[in-house]
Design an enzyme around this catalytic site. Structure first.
Site, PDB file in Angstrom:
ATOM      1  N   ARG A  58       0.841  -1.208   0.000  1.00 35.15           N
ATOM      2  CA  ARG A  58       0.000   0.000   0.000  1.00 35.15           C
ATOM      3  C   ARG A  58       0.870   1.249   0.000  1.00 35.15           C
ATOM      4  O   ARG A  58       1.908   1.296   0.643  1.00 35.15           O
ATOM      5  CB  ARG A  58      -0.898   0.023   1.245  1.00 35.15           C
ATOM      6  N   TYR A 181      -1.704  -2.824  -6.982  1.00 37.47           N
ATOM      7  CA  TYR A 181      -1.461  -3.526  -5.723  1.00 37.47           C
ATOM      8  C   TYR A 181      -2.758  -3.655  -4.917  1.00 37.47           C
ATOM      9  O   TYR A 181      -3.485  -2.661  -4.713  1.00 37.47           O
ATOM     10  CB  TYR A 181      -0.384  -2.824  -4.866  1.00 37.47           C
ATOM     11  N   LYS A 190      -9.323  -2.187   1.799  1.00 35.88           N
ATOM     12  CA  LYS A 190      -9.270  -1.117   2.788  1.00 35.88           C
ATOM     13  C   LYS A 190     -10.080   0.133   2.389  1.00 35.88           C
ATOM     14  O   LYS A 190     -10.616   0.827   3.248  1.00 35.88           O
ATOM     15  CB  LYS A 190      -7.807  -0.707   3.030  1.00 35.88           C
ATOM     16  N   HIS A 210     -10.137  -2.314  11.748  1.00 33.51           N
ATOM     17  CA  HIS A 210      -9.088  -3.175  11.184  1.00 33.51           C
ATOM     18  C   HIS A 210      -8.856  -4.331  12.166  1.00 33.51           C
ATOM     19  O   HIS A 210      -7.854  -4.367  12.874  1.00 33.51           O
ATOM     20  CB  HIS A 210      -7.818  -2.325  11.019  1.00 33.51           C
ATOM     21  N   SER A 232      -0.989  -3.626  10.187  1.00 39.38           N
ATOM     22  CA  SER A 232      -0.697  -4.491   9.049  1.00 39.38           C
ATOM     23  C   SER A 232       0.567  -5.310   9.301  1.00 39.38           C
ATOM     24  O   SER A 232       1.570  -4.776   9.779  1.00 39.38           O
ATOM     25  CB  SER A 232      -0.517  -3.639   7.801  1.00 39.38           C
ATOM     26  N   CYS A 234       1.108  -7.606  11.513  1.00 39.73           N
ATOM     27  CA  CYS A 234       1.438  -7.808  12.927  1.00 39.73           C
ATOM     28  C   CYS A 234       0.688  -8.983  13.537  1.00 39.73           C
ATOM     29  O   CYS A 234       0.663  -9.137  14.759  1.00 39.73           O
ATOM     30  CB  CYS A 234       1.175  -6.533  13.716  1.00 39.73           C
ATOM     31  N   ASP A 261      -9.426  -9.697   9.006  1.00 37.44           N
ATOM     32  CA  ASP A 261      -8.860  -8.369   8.710  1.00 37.44           C
ATOM     33  C   ASP A 261      -9.811  -7.212   9.021  1.00 37.44           C
ATOM     34  O   ASP A 261      -9.368  -6.160   9.457  1.00 37.44           O
ATOM     35  CB  ASP A 261      -8.464  -8.318   7.227  1.00 37.44           C
ATOM     36  N   ARG A 356       1.588 -11.937  -1.082  1.00 36.30           N
ATOM     37  CA  ARG A 356       0.259 -12.191  -0.486  1.00 36.30           C
ATOM     38  C   ARG A 356      -0.425 -13.365  -1.168  1.00 36.30           C
ATOM     39  O   ARG A 356      -0.139 -13.692  -2.324  1.00 36.30           O
ATOM     40  CB  ARG A 356      -0.628 -10.952  -0.690  1.00 36.30           C
ATOM     41  N   GLU A 482       1.029 -20.904  20.431  1.00 35.19           N
ATOM     42  CA  GLU A 482       1.207 -20.715  21.877  1.00 35.19           C
ATOM     43  C   GLU A 482       0.443 -19.490  22.383  1.00 35.19           C
ATOM     44  O   GLU A 482       0.252 -19.324  23.585  1.00 35.19           O
ATOM     45  CB  GLU A 482       2.706 -20.574  22.217  1.00 35.19           C
TER      46      GLU A 482
END
Ligand code: GTP
Ligand code: SPV
Ligand code: MN
Length: 568
Positions: A58, A181, A190, A210, A232, A234, A261, A356, A482
């Protein structure tokens, strides 16, 4: 003349195809292979694509909201007059000698009162094929243009200097040009689901966030639902489809996915109802493996996926990327379409770090059966997360709604490759929404407060950080599956099963109440340097001041309370 006709007479495509069924999508997929040099993969239903080398993430700098008022931090504005002129200039004849595709689609379950519809016109078959996975084709959208979000996209000359993503929030229009993209051009992603929808939510009393949505099947709270905002790259997709370790599976635990998302949140009768408006995933490939995210890997194997900017194993015709836990292929095509034989590993990475995979949601092996319940899902807990090597513990709980909103507003995270620019630097990312705000952040925070104050019962708020590191630069938390151990503590808190330890920033688990793996150290996971925290509060003060008069007073009050706490 309606807006679509007006646009067509500006862009002047040689022909127009209305993509109102999936057979037409299949034909366009064929065209991607015959005309663009992309590959059909071994499963016969998935394809591999690559992009312009400077069109891989982006573009925050090229993204604008058309407004005649300054909208404050993180929102690039352009006057409406200038924006209309720019659109005319950039799209004039941009589709000459090309076919235009009109894609009607729905966001949210089509039988839900929470749904919204959109129509996108594009000259890119790649966009059609991806949108047909992420959104559901919905010919009814063409019947009446009232309240329909219109997306206009042209690859034009792919002049990277002329890349623009322009939103007219009040007019429900998005224009993307000189880029192909995903996050810039798939309108339903988005542009609509966050920037346009959060504006609509402000006007109509709901929120577009988000966030992932997941269920945890567990012996403590039946059908537990959480939503989680992380910036994004993360960890949303990974958390949404977490595969629990055997010791948890044996005790009846599992995670089931509703969305990975986007979350639209509707307050109703004093409760929160949430829906996932999407029909697919647009997930990060690198780092995904049978070990880290077996469910996502299984989803790829079910076929009908689009891999963009990964590498390809040319012998097996399978995608490959760094972190897939498979040896580097003997014959490999890189994300830049370069063929290598027995490649020297030092020439890597061979997949782009923001490569992606576009995946139909129904491929997900842990999809919640009623994921598309038209009435949405009730929420028990709200999580905010970030990527920080220091300054944030692995988990803490906010003590009150105001403190939760304060910490969500002050969320900071290290930059990732999901957006153009240098990775690693710590930056503010309020609500994990920094790139997606379309109206002033102070007003956004006030809107959150008013939605949550209208509830009969507050959900609990938690903050997580899977990325804390030790002095050798190693992660102190194993992450991935975990993470269920942290979610277990969250559920126990929601069920009032355990007390907590109060620190100067909020509640953390008592050591005996959290099931930590033997490889971890409680103090390392939760230790926060008070001096660094104080510096951060000072820096937050500057950020609050930048919000100006739109910043709610509640945040200032929390700020001074935290400062007092620290000094006592
Ligand atoms: P967007 O799709 O860009 O919004 O990203 P996302 O928030 O869905 O992040 P995703 O789950 O795709 O993860 C991004 C990267 O972080 C991947 O390379 C993952 O392998 C890695 N990651 C995700 N969860 C964890 C975790 O718990 N621990 C560690 N160390 N890495 C993780
Ligand atoms: C993100 O960057 O948050 C993504 C990918 O999910 S994109 O659709 O490009 O925004
Ligand atoms: Mn994701």
């Amino acid at each position: 003349m309606n807006k679509l006709d007006e646009f067509l007479s500006l862009a002047r495509p040689s022909s127009v195809l209305i993509v109102d069924d999936y057979l037409k999508v299949e034909k366009l997929k064929e065209r991607l292979i015959s005309d663009y040099g992309f590959l059909r993969l071994a499963d016969q239903t998935s394809i591999w694509c690559y992009s312009h080398p400077q069109d891989v993430a982006r573009s925050e700098e090229a993204t604008f909201i058309a407004s005649d008022f300054a909208l404050g931090p993180y929102i690039n504005t352009i006057s409406k007059f200038e924006a209309r002129n720019l659109v005319k200039e950039l799209f004039k004849g941009s589709m000459e000698n090309k076919e235009a595709y009109i894609v009607p689609y729905v966001m949210g379950p089509s039988n839900s009162k929470f749904k919204r519809v959109g129509i996108t016109i594009t000259d890119s078959p790649y966009v059609v094929v991806n949108m047909a996975i992420l959104n559901k084709i919905y010919p009814d959208a063409l019947k009446n243009f009232d309240n329909v979000v219109l997306g206009f996209h042209s690859t034009a000359s792919m002049d990277m200097k002329k890349k623009r993503v322009i939103h007219f929030t009040e007019d429900l229009e998005v224009y993307s040009v000189n880029t192909n993209y995903g996050g810039n051009v798939l309108t339903g992603k988005k542009c609509f689901s966050l920037r346009i929808a959060s504006y609509l939510g402000k006007m109509e009393g709901w929120l577009a966030e988000h966030m992932l949505i997941s269920k945890i099947i567990n012996p403590i709270i039946n059908d537990f639902t959480f939503i989680a905002a992380l910036p994004s790259a993360c960890g949303k997709t990974n958390l949404a489809m977490l595969a629990v370790p055997l010791e948890y599976a044996d005790r009846g635990w599992s995670v089931e996915t509703v969305g990975d998302d986007i979350c639209w949140i509707f307050p109703k009768d004093g409760q929160l109802r949430v829906i996932n408006p999407e029909y697919g995933f647009f997930g990060v490939a690198p780092g995904t493996s049978k070990r880290t995210n077996p469910h996502f890997m299984e989803a790829f194997e079910a076929g009908n996926c689009v891999f963009t900017n990964t590498a390809v194993d040319l012998d097996k015709l399978e995608p490959w990327w760094e972190g897939i836990d498979k040896p580097i292929p003997r014959r490999l095509r890189t994300w830049q379409n370069l063929d290598l034989i027995e490649p020297n590993p030092e020439l890597g990475p061979f997949a782009h770090s923001n490569s992606r995979v576009t995946v139909p949601i129904t491929n997900c092996p842990c999809l919640y059966k009623q994921w598309d319940n038209p009435n949405g899902h009730l929420v028990h807990a709200i999580i905010f997360g970030c990527r920080r090597h220091s300054g944030m513990p692995v988990v803490f709980q906010a003590r009150s709604l105001d403190e939760a909103i304060y910490f969500a507003t002050m969320l900071k995270s290290e930059r990732t490759s999901a957006q153009e620019g240098v990775v690693g630097a710590l930056r503010h990312d309020p609500f994990a929404m920094r790139p997606f705000f379309s109206y002033p952040i102070g007003e956004y925070v006030s809107h959150w407060l008013s939605v949550f104050r209208s509830l009969k019962e507050q959900p609990l708020f938690f903050f997580v950080n899977w990325f804390k590191k030790d002095s050798n630069g190693q992660f102190v938390w194993p992450g991935f599956g975990e993470n269920i151990r942290i979610l277990e503590w969250i559920i126990k808190r929601c069920a009032c099963r355990v007390s907590a330890r109060e620190t100067f920033y909020g509640y953390i688990p008592c050591e005996e109440d959290i099931n930590l793996p033997p490889s971890t150290s409680y103090s390392q996971l939760f230790e926060i340097d008070p001096e660094a925290f104080e510096d951060e509060l000072d820096e937050n003060q500057v950020f609050l001041e930048a919000l100006g008069s739109s910043g709610p007073n509640e945040l200032l009050r929390v700020q001074s309370y935290l400062k007092d706490q620290l000094q006592n």
